[in-house]
Scaffold this active site. Structure first.
Site, PDB file in Angstrom:
ATOM      1  N   GLY A  73       0.802  -1.209   0.000  1.00 20.30           N
ATOM      2  CA  GLY A  73       0.000   0.000   0.000  1.00 20.30           C
ATOM      3  C   GLY A  73       0.836   1.260   0.000  1.00 20.30           C
ATOM      4  CB  SER A 200      -1.904  -3.497   1.333  1.00 25.63           C
ATOM      5  OG  SER A 200      -0.819  -4.305   1.721  1.00 25.63           O
ATOM      6  CB  CYS A 323       3.692   2.291   9.835  1.00 24.28           C
ATOM      7  SG  CYS A 323       3.257   1.069   8.573  1.00 24.28           S
TER       8      CYS A 323
END
Length: 378
Positions: A73, A200, A323
């Protein structure tokens, strides 16, 4: 950690690879021909990729020729935003996005700011078509808005905002990060009207390392990678045939599960009720519009400590996006939460196969953590 003892509530970070995806990948690895080769073995591989593209396109709600495979993604978001503003540079150097986007969007926008672009970051709370339109200017080149927030589960009004933006100026490009929305909402994401949509594979039971970018017919992005001309010349490099096969197989399996959203929403609601019962001091930050994500907090506790304590017991939750790698959540901060709530924020994310037994294990573990840890003075 023995997987049989794992209590997993972090499906927004990643999902187990589905058996159907593994089987498809093994078959693709065995048929190792290069899809660009002109002999029969290569043509067979090309035919497999063609069929897999059709499967993903069906799930997206678009034509196969509008689907371009990526590695993730983040790559799709970067490609869409960087090439999108470049395509529209004659309009100007202004971008509109929200303050709660994934880092793949925010960091790309910040990099473009360093290159002379101006970015308007819309604050959460009531991001709607009116707020977006108020931010538009004659020099606006691109609007970027996620479909489902990866930390709160909020569903943003993408379709309404696309309509409003195109009504203001049809030449403004609209990009949507639909990584957490693909097959997690009941509308095919390409039908929201956006020009560019990134998804994704590993969020839906496919392997890591594969995703896709929907590029609406007529939008002429420059290539992301140049070379041999694969992906209609837009993303050169030998196709990752095994990952693509796993992606398509996972898509098929998910689409065949017609009650997945209802089951996911039900177990999320049950889990929140169990948590409130077990830990009265727990507060709900966001119930989450999407079926699979919600956010809670233990005000005054440190979420990273709670996550570690739970993890030591085989209970997996997060303090925000994977992340962030332990950094404070910009999403929760942008919401203006009181500091004790911000410090103790946790994200829970679910699967259609999450169970009541797992919910009970989470509640017991969180109760033990709250009783065993001392709250901070913040």
């Amino acid at each position: 950690m023995d997987d049989r003892r794992l209590t997993y509530f972090d499906y927004a970070a990643t999902t187990p690879v589905r058996p159907e995806a593994v089987d498809a990948m093994v078959a693709a690895l065995a048929q190792f021909g290069n899809p660009s080769s002109r002999y029969e073995y290569g043509r067979q591989a090309a035919q497999r990729v063609k069929g897999d593209r059709e499967t993903v396109a069906q799930a997206l709600g678009c034509a196969p020729g509008e689907v371009f495979f990526t590695s993730c993604g983040t790559e799709g978001d970067n490609w869409a935003i960087r090439r999108g503003v470049e395509l529209n540079r004659r309009k100007g150097k202004h971008i509109v996005t929200t303050a709660v986007e994934h880092a793949a969007v925010l960091e790309t926008c910040r990099d473009l700011e360093r290159q002379g672009y101006e970015v308007t970051y819309l604050k959460p709370g009531r991001v709607d078509a009116g707020q977006v339109c108020a931010a538009l200017r004659p020099d606006t080149a691109l609007v970027s808005m996620m479909l489902v927030n990866n930390e709160t589960g909020a569903v943003l009004p993408v379709a309404e905002c696309v309509k409003a933006v195109k009504g203001y100026d049809p030449d403004i490009l609209f990009h949507c990060d639909a990584v957490q929305g693909f097959l997690k909402v009941d509308v095919p994401v390409a039908r929201l009207g956006a020009d560019l949509v990134a998804v994704s594979g590993h969020k839906i039971g496919a392997p890591k390392g594969v995703g896709a970018l929907y590029v609406k017919k007529g939008v002429r992005l420059r290539p992301l990678l140049t070379g041999g001309g694969q992906e209609e010349g837009l993303r050169s490099g030998t196709e990752a045939t095994a990952q693509i096969a796993g992606f398509a197989a996972a898509v098929k399996a998910v689409m065949a599960d017609k009650t997945r959203l209802e089951r996911t929403a039900a177990i999320k609601g049950y889990t929140l009720a169990k948590l409130k019962e077990a830990v009265p001091k727990l507060e709900v930050i966001s119930q989450g519009d999407a079926a699979h994500i919600c956010a809670v907090t233990l005000p005054g506790y440190k979420s990273e400590v709670v996550v570690r304590v739970l993890g030591d017991q085989g209970v997996c939750v997060s303090s925000g996006s994977a992340c962030h790698k332990g950094k404070p959540s910009h999403v929760f901060a942008a919401m203006g939460l009181p500091k004790p709530w911000l410090d103790g924020a946790l994200r829970l994310s679910f699967s259609p196969d999450s169970t009541r037994e797992e919910a009970a294990a989470l509640a017991a573990a969180l109760k033990g953590a709250a009783e065993g840890l001392f709250p901070t003075m913040s």
